[in-house]
Design an enzyme around this catalytic site. Structure first.
Site, PDB file in Angstrom:
ATOM      1  N   LYS A   1      15.684   1.286  11.547  1.00  9.63           N
ATOM      2  CA  LYS A   1      14.714   2.739  11.634  1.00  9.63           C
ATOM      3  C   LYS A   1      15.863   3.744  11.443  1.00  9.63           C
ATOM      4  CE  LYS A   1      10.404   3.904  13.230  1.00  9.63           C
ATOM      5  NZ  LYS A   1       9.217   2.800  13.148  1.00  9.63           N
TER       6      LYS A   1
HETATM    7  N1  GLU Z   1       7.061   3.273  10.600  1.00  8.67           N
HETATM    8  C1  GLU Z   1       6.191   2.217  10.513  1.00  8.67           C
HETATM    9  C2  GLU Z   1       6.390   1.260  11.701  1.00  8.67           C
HETATM   10  O1  GLU Z   1       6.747   1.656  12.769  1.00  8.67           O
HETATM   11  C3  GLU Z   1       6.443   1.596   9.083  1.00  8.67           C
HETATM   12  C4  GLU Z   1       7.512   0.866   8.638  1.00  8.67           C
HETATM   13  C5  GLU Z   1       7.275   0.407   7.451  1.00  8.67           C
HETATM   14  O2  GLU Z   1       6.465   0.556   6.682  1.00  8.67           O
HETATM   15  O3  GLU Z   1       8.595  -0.157   6.765  1.00  8.67           O
HETATM   16  O4  GLU Z   1       5.983   0.392  11.649  1.00  8.67           O
END
Ligand code: GLU
Length: 476
Positions: A107
């Site tokens: 993240k």
């Molecule tokens: N930000 C989104 C989540 O928390 C999508 C992550 C992604 O598609 O890699 O799942």
């Protein structure tokens, strides 16, 4: 420690992990290896804007590399911190494992209020942040693939993809370095609404199981159920829209940053969203009752509570007052460890974040595969499928005419049956299949073992076992 004397977000995720891992027979070493966050890179960079140099702080955290690339969004918010990105990266590991997306967890975040900057300035900031991550392989199609999150969307992903392509001119897979791009820039149909769709599919699957509904004291289908949604951003908006327009769910209240709106007869989500876009909030919306203290609506009666805004909104301080028998965690970490304990004792059923909001990463996975295969889904088979269907319809019509049977097909059947699946239909089908499969993996553990009280522990058990298996097969 955060508010209400509760652990921080990352500690909360670790505590939930610890609750679940007790049910598994893992060596303490492997348990620790899975729990900890592998690395967090912090970057501070300056951008010359409005005649001065502004310094920004950003993070990219990698929780687990048991599979690569690692995956997870990039968030733009003032609340971004190392603790937060690490908690979110851990959730990404478990989320990918639950939906069998072949990624590790990561993240990123940038401490910024995106509303303070215009589009051109945001582009400069985004490109500079991306530059810092790309040169360390923290954005890379085979190692680390970001996506949108709070405060970012297609536009930012397109800038990141372009920045990567500029810095890696001979990488034929450059487009796969990030997902959530606009369809005209290597994205995939259905990605924008994917997380909201996933929430809808998760609820539909839950409502297919009488035993599960009974645990929440609910029965029947989604039609006519009432829901309260917190946050009408990308996830909350799409979930509320699809549930109200397609499944007959009545959205009786929406909570936003400036308050809440209530309508017992059900809110028109499209109309409300337009109002929010134009007025930057729900205040003054004429077709509902305004409530100054929006958070109080988390405690209002409804069948389904959908927190779709941010982490830690249901906690020790308000969990006891929650009236909804069913909570779907559309946001990441909306219920704290302490809040979760109280709700569990009350018998509230929680469909946990790592599953409920996994629709986004699931469709990201499809986008990444599309980018690597360099071809749109459905391009090869669509017309062939249509031709075969046509053959069958013609044969039926011929039979009817030859034998004088006078058969007529139901209105609209021919058009619907003849149409071969395009990219959007395939994405939806893949997402639906994924959400159903993942739910059933969780519920097998939930109902199959007496010592498993809730879906969250079940989800962790499924996810941790899968991650552990991967590590074990690598010889770790
Ligand atoms: N930000 C989104 C989540 O928390 C999508 C992550 C992604 O598609 O890699 O799942």
């Amino acid at each position: 420690m955060s508010v209400h004397g509760e652990p921080s977000f990352r500690e909360s995720v670790d505590l939930m992990f610890n609750r679940a891992v007790r049910h598994l027979d893992l060596s303490p070493g492997l348990e620790e290896k899975i729990r900890v966050c592998n690395s967090t890179y912090t970057v501070r960079f300056g951008v010359r804007l409005r005649g001065a140099i502004h310094t920004f702080t950003g993070y990219r955290s990698v929780h687990s590399e048991h599979m690569e690339p690692v995956k997870g969004g990039i968030r733009y918010a003032l609340s971004v911190s190392q603790d937060e990105v690490e908690a979110l990266a851990a959730l990404m590991t478990y989320k990918c494992a639950i939906v069998e997306a072949p990624f590790g967890g990561s993240k990123g975040g940038l401490c910024i209020d995106p509303r303070q900057w215009d589009a051109h300035e945001l582009e400069q900031i985004t490109r500079r942040f991306a530059y810092e991550l790309i040169k360390r392989d923290l954005i890379n199609p085979s190692q680390n693939v970001p996506a949108p999150d709070m405060g970012t969307g297609e536009r930012e992903m397109a800038w990141i993809a372009d920045q990567y392509a500029r810095m890696n001119t001979t990488d034929i897979n450059a487009r796969a370095c990030v997902t959530g791009k606009p369809p005209h820039a290597g994205g995939i149909q259905g990605r924008v609404e994917a997380t909201g769709r996933g929430v809808q599919y998760a609820l539909r699957e839950f409502f297919r199981h009488a035993e599960d509904k009974a645990k929440a004291g609910l029965s029947g289908g989604l039609e006519g159920k009432t829901a309260i949604v917190q946050g009408l951003g990308n996830v909350g908006y799409h979930a509320a829209k699809f549930l109200s327009e397609e499944d007959g769910v009545r959205i009786v209240a929406v909570i936003e940053h400036d308050g809440g709106v209530v309508s017992e007869s059900g809110l028109d989500i499209e109309d409300l969203r337009q109002w929010i876009t134009q007025n930057r909030g729900v205040r003054g919306y004429p077709r509902a009752t305004f409530v100054e203290n929006g958070a109080s609506l988390l405690e209002a009666p409804c069948d389904i509570l959908i927190p779709a805004a941010m982490e830690g909104v249901i906690h020790r301080g308000n969990a006891a007052n929650v009236k909804a028998p069913l909570i779907v965690e559309a946001a990441n970490g909306p219920v704290t460890f302490g809040g979760d304990e109280i709700l569990r004792r009350k018998g509230v059923v929680i469909i946990p974040d790592m599953y409920a909001n996994a629709g986004g990463v699931t469709v990201s996975y499809f986008e990444w595969v599309k980018n690597l295969s360099h071809i749109r889904f459905g391009r090869m088979q669509r017309r062939q499928e249509e031709a075969r269907h046509e053959l069958l319809v013609q044969e039926l019509e011929r039979l009817s005419a030859d034998k004088g049977l006078g058969w007529t097909l139901s209105p609209g059947f021919k058009e619907r049956y003849l149409r071969g699946a395009g990219e959007l239909e395939l994405v939806r089908s893949g997402l639906d299949d994924t959400m159903r499969g993942a739910y059933n993996a969780m519920r097998e553990v939930w109902h199959g073992r007496n010592d498993v009280e809730d879906l969250r522990v079940a989800a962790y058990i499924v996810a941790i076992s899968r991650v552990a298996q991967t590590y074990q097969s690598k010889g770790l």
